[in-house]
Design a protein around this motif. Structure first.
Motif, PDB file in Angstrom:
ATOM      1  N   LEU A  31     100.111  62.919  -7.342  1.00  0.00           N
ATOM      2  CA  LEU A  31      99.731  61.802  -5.588  1.00  0.00           C
ATOM      3  C   LEU A  31      98.222  63.024  -5.501  1.00  0.00           C
ATOM      4  O   LEU A  31      98.467  64.347  -4.956  1.00  0.00           O
ATOM      5  N   PRO A  32      97.894  62.557  -4.554  1.00  0.00           N
ATOM      6  CA  PRO A  32      96.599  62.705  -4.277  1.00  0.00           C
ATOM      7  C   PRO A  32      97.051  64.920  -3.384  1.00  0.00           C
ATOM      8  O   PRO A  32      95.489  65.353  -3.262  1.00  0.00           O
ATOM      9  N   GLU A  33      97.822  64.382  -2.722  1.00  0.00           N
ATOM     10  CA  GLU A  33      97.642  65.497  -1.812  1.00  0.00           C
ATOM     11  C   GLU A  33      99.535  66.000  -1.483  1.00  0.00           C
ATOM     12  O   GLU A  33     100.968  65.450  -1.521  1.00  0.00           O
ATOM     13  N   GLN A  34      99.290  66.616  -1.578  1.00  0.00           N
ATOM     14  CA  GLN A  34     100.631  67.704  -1.126  1.00  0.00           C
ATOM     15  C   GLN A  34     101.070  67.321  -0.795  1.00  0.00           C
ATOM     16  O   GLN A  34     100.675  66.970   0.421  1.00  0.00           O
ATOM     17  N   SER A  35     103.051  67.351  -0.162  1.00  0.00           N
ATOM     18  CA  SER A  35     103.519  67.299   1.277  1.00  0.00           C
ATOM     19  C   SER A  35     103.097  68.108   2.581  1.00  0.00           C
ATOM     20  O   SER A  35     102.094  69.618   2.098  1.00  0.00           O
ATOM     21  N   VAL A  36     103.338  68.108   3.518  1.00  0.00           N
ATOM     22  CA  VAL A  36     103.186  69.233   4.967  1.00  0.00           C
ATOM     23  C   VAL A  36     103.382  70.733   4.015  1.00  0.00           C
ATOM     24  O   VAL A  36     102.536  71.639   4.307  1.00  0.00           O
ATOM     25  N   GLU A  37     104.781  70.819   3.021  1.00  0.00           N
ATOM     26  CA  GLU A  37     105.389  71.912   2.850  1.00  0.00           C
ATOM     27  C   GLU A  37     104.936  73.156   1.872  1.00  0.00           C
ATOM     28  O   GLU A  37     105.032  73.776   0.800  1.00  0.00           O
ATOM     29  N   LYS A  38     103.734  71.961   0.875  1.00  0.00           N
ATOM     30  CA  LYS A  38     102.416  71.863  -0.396  1.00  0.00           C
ATOM     31  C   LYS A  38     103.827  71.761  -1.450  1.00  0.00           C
ATOM     32  O   LYS A  38     103.680  72.717  -2.193  1.00  0.00           O
ATOM     33  N   ARG A  39     104.353  71.498  -1.183  1.00  0.00           N
ATOM     34  CA  ARG A  39     105.126  70.046  -2.834  1.00  0.00           C
ATOM     35  C   ARG A  39     104.908  69.621  -2.952  1.00  0.00           C
ATOM     36  O   ARG A  39     103.860  68.602  -2.209  1.00  0.00           O
TER      37      ARG A  39
END
Ligand code: ZN
Length: 363
Positions: A31-39
């Motif tokens: 998916l194009p974006e990592q989670s808030v904590e960069k997962r």
């Protein structure tokens, strides 16, 4: 802390493992974006073949962090479906069977998209000794606010501004965030709907309450006055109260489809061990706005080019984190329901799924 559940990185690990093990039957979608904590977050596409006639079905889990069962259920389902297809066998969920021909037909004709853990940061926080086992939201820092986290299932662009069933306070469990799609995790789901344009059906799997919910969540449904709908600003401020005044327009054929398919899903779940889920319109649980099933279904009414997506929310089980022996039973029964949902989406009348963009007048 209930044991037996995969950790957040374990859910992700199964997705990556399945993509590597069944390379010809899968696509690993980063998916194009990592989670808030960069997962990094992956979805798995299961399909044998390509072509314009294939329909897509999107299964989501792990949106709310403390609802632990559903990511495990979705990676179990993916694993068993791929194993069954490869070994040319059927599937059994308790006494309920899915024949090898049915397994083959699903994989050969459907593009099945599974995003088992929309909110990995939240799950990691729930499962951490230093975290909170009852955390619901993502882990957005909310600068300048006293609390972290946005309720991802109140962050979609469906009546987001209305405040129906949401809060603007960061410490609320239904904090809607600073804007619709303010969160990377919800933008990832939007990305799938935007780019995988053959998706016709979505199920967002939550816990708990043993429910199968369908649109709308903001107010009671009606099929007689097309002008009384969520896009009409004349009704702003009147929505969100069950049983009075405003009612949300829904195409009568669509509502019949939702109820009929919901009943079939319910019956398959019940056949596994007798737990009878209740099928109902979303608002009958409580009024909501900015949820994913309403957003997915609303898209074709806002943007004529968007395909109609029939969105469900399934609320599994009777507690957030059942003991593992009970979780295994829920995992069995809900898979049976998902097979029925997939088969229903395959068989659905073309006129329901074709993406009518203008509501038909009454009569
Ligand atoms: Zn939930």
């Amino acid at each position: 802390m209930a044991t037996g559940y995969l950790p957040a990185d374990g859910i992700e690990g199964v997705v990556v493992h399945l993509a590597a093990t069944y390379a010809s039957l899968t696509e690993l979608i980063t998916l194009p974006e990592q989670s808030v904590e960069k997962r990094t977050i992956h979805a798995l596409k299961i399909a044998n073949g390509t072509g314009p006639s294939r329909r897509g079905i999107l299964l989501l889990g792990g949106v709310h962090a403390r609802e632990l069962v559903n990511p495990d259920m979705l990676v179990t389902f993916a694993t068993r479906l791929l194993q069954a297809y490869t070994t040319k066998t059927g599937l059994k969920f308790g006494p309920v069977s899915c024949s090898k021909a049915q397994v083959k037909r699903i994989v050969d004709t459907v593009d099945l998209y599974i995003l088992p853990l929309v909110n990995p940061d939240g799950r990691a926080f729930v499962q951490s000794p230093a975290g909170d086992p009852m955390w619901r939201k993502n882990r957005a820092p909310n600068p300048g606010q006293p609390c972290q986290g946005v309720d991802l299932n109140r962050n979609y662009d469906f009546l987001w501004s209305s405040g129906i069933g949401t809060s603007g306070a960061a410490c609320s469990d239904v904090f809607k965030g600073p804007a619709a799609f303010s969160e990377p995790e919800t933008r990832n789901v939007r990305h799938l709907l935007d780019t995988r344009t053959n998706i016709v059906c979505l199920a967002d799997v939550h816990s708990y309450a043993e429910l199968v919910l369908y649109p709308w969540g903001d107010d009671d449904n009606q099929s007689t006055d097309p002008a009384m709908n969520f896009t009409n600003p004349a009704f702003d401020g009147q929505r969100g109260v069950h049983g009075t005044g405003y009612r949300e327009f829904i195409d009568a054929d669509d509502e019949t489809w939702f109820a009929t398919v919901g009943d079939a899903v319910r019956d398959s779940i019940a056949a596994v061990r007798g737990r009878t889920y209740t099928v109902q319109q979303g608002i009958l649980l409580y009024p909501t706005s900015a949820t994913v099933h309403d957003y997915a279904y609303s898209r074709h009414l806002v943007q004529a080019a968007d395909r109609k997506v029939m969105g469900f929310t399934i609320e599994t089980g009777r507690e957030f984190q059942p003991p593992w022996a009970e979780a295994e039973q829920i995992i069995e029964e809900v898979q049976a329901g998902l097979v029925t949902l997939i088969q229903s989406a395959m068989r659905a009348a073309e006129r329901v799924l074709a993406g009518k963009t203008v509501a038909a007048p009454p009569g």
